[in-house]
Design an enzyme around this catalytic site. Sequence first.
Site, PDB file in Angstrom:
ATOM      1  N   HIS A 173      -7.125  -5.696   2.176  1.00 10.51           N
ATOM      2  CA  HIS A 173      -6.044  -5.094   2.875  1.00 10.51           C
ATOM      3  C   HIS A 173      -5.297  -6.454   3.631  1.00 10.51           C
ATOM      4  CE1 HIS A 173      -6.850  -0.647   2.118  1.00 10.51           C
ATOM      5  NE2 HIS A 173      -8.182  -1.260   1.908  1.00 10.51           N
ATOM      6  N   ASP A 230       0.882  -1.226   0.085  1.00 10.58           N
ATOM      7  CA  ASP A 230      -0.004  -0.001   0.041  1.00 10.58           C
ATOM      8  C   ASP A 230       0.829   1.300   0.006  1.00 10.58           C
ATOM      9  OD1 ASP A 230      -3.224   0.391   1.004  1.00 10.58           O
ATOM     10  OD2 ASP A 230      -1.588   2.241   1.095  1.00 10.58           O
ATOM     11  N   GLU A 281     -12.449   3.600  -1.151  1.00  8.64           N
ATOM     12  CA  GLU A 281     -11.796   4.856  -1.871  1.00  8.64           C
ATOM     13  C   GLU A 281     -11.618   4.328  -3.589  1.00  8.64           C
ATOM     14  OE1 GLU A 281      -7.897   5.968  -1.106  1.00  8.64           O
ATOM     15  OE2 GLU A 281      -8.477   6.209   0.956  1.00  8.64           O
ATOM     16  N   VAL A 282     -11.062   2.999  -3.517  1.00  6.10           N
ATOM     17  CA  VAL A 282     -10.693   2.466  -5.182  1.00  6.10           C
ATOM     18  C   VAL A 282     -11.596   1.544  -5.462  1.00  6.10           C
ATOM     19  CG1 VAL A 282      -8.846   1.274  -6.434  1.00  6.10           C
ATOM     20  CG2 VAL A 282      -8.382   2.909  -4.570  1.00  6.10           C
ATOM     21  N   HIS A 303     -10.111  -5.445  -3.488  1.00  4.01           N
ATOM     22  CA  HIS A 303      -8.818  -5.471  -2.890  1.00  4.01           C
ATOM     23  C   HIS A 303      -9.148  -5.869  -1.556  1.00  4.01           C
ATOM     24  CE1 HIS A 303      -9.814  -1.191  -2.520  1.00  4.01           C
ATOM     25  NE2 HIS A 303      -9.373  -1.186  -1.385  1.00  4.01           N
ATOM     26  N   ASN A 311     -12.932  -3.335   2.162  1.00  2.00           N
ATOM     27  CA  ASN A 311     -14.176  -2.328   2.198  1.00  2.00           C
ATOM     28  C   ASN A 311     -14.948  -2.256   1.084  1.00  2.00           C
ATOM     29  OD1 ASN A 311     -13.052  -1.081   4.728  1.00  2.00           O
ATOM     30  ND2 ASN A 311     -11.503  -0.223   3.554  1.00  2.00           N
TER      31      ASN A 311
END
Length: 122
Positions: A106, A33, A99-100, A104, A91
């Site tokens: 984390h 990240d 956000e993206v 994904h 998320n």
Amino acid sequence: MAYDPNNIFARILRGEIPNQTVYEDEHVLAFHDINPQAKVHVLVIPKGAYVSFADFSQNASPEEITAFVRASGRIAQDLGVEADGYRILSNHGVDAAQEVPHFHLHLFGGQRLGRMIKPLDS
Ligand code: 5GP
């Protein structure tokens, strides 16, 4: 939500933006990240165009899902965080402050991570 092919992770997958890769195979890319929230903070993404966990879990093929889950576990092993512990998190959507808009995970580790989330506001 339609997939935006210009999101930052799509651009990383096309090689338009550099990344610090830690793992890559036919279906999966993992990289550090850019703004780490722990000593180890790696993002694991499928190469397919999925907006979020909801999209991936509903629409990815069994082969993609298996490859993604197996790779995520292997990446944690390879990063050396399995023995002491790690956390994975994804998320989805506004409440989670995604956000993206490319699915994904984390992967956090390398230190004591504390409580899972902040307590509810009373
Ligand atoms: P989200 O809030 O969508 O779950 O998390 C997006 C993550 O992507 C954030 O932790 C952020 O630091 C990371 N990120 C955003 N842009 C880039 C980038 O260009 N390169 C890398 N390596 N990470 C990024």
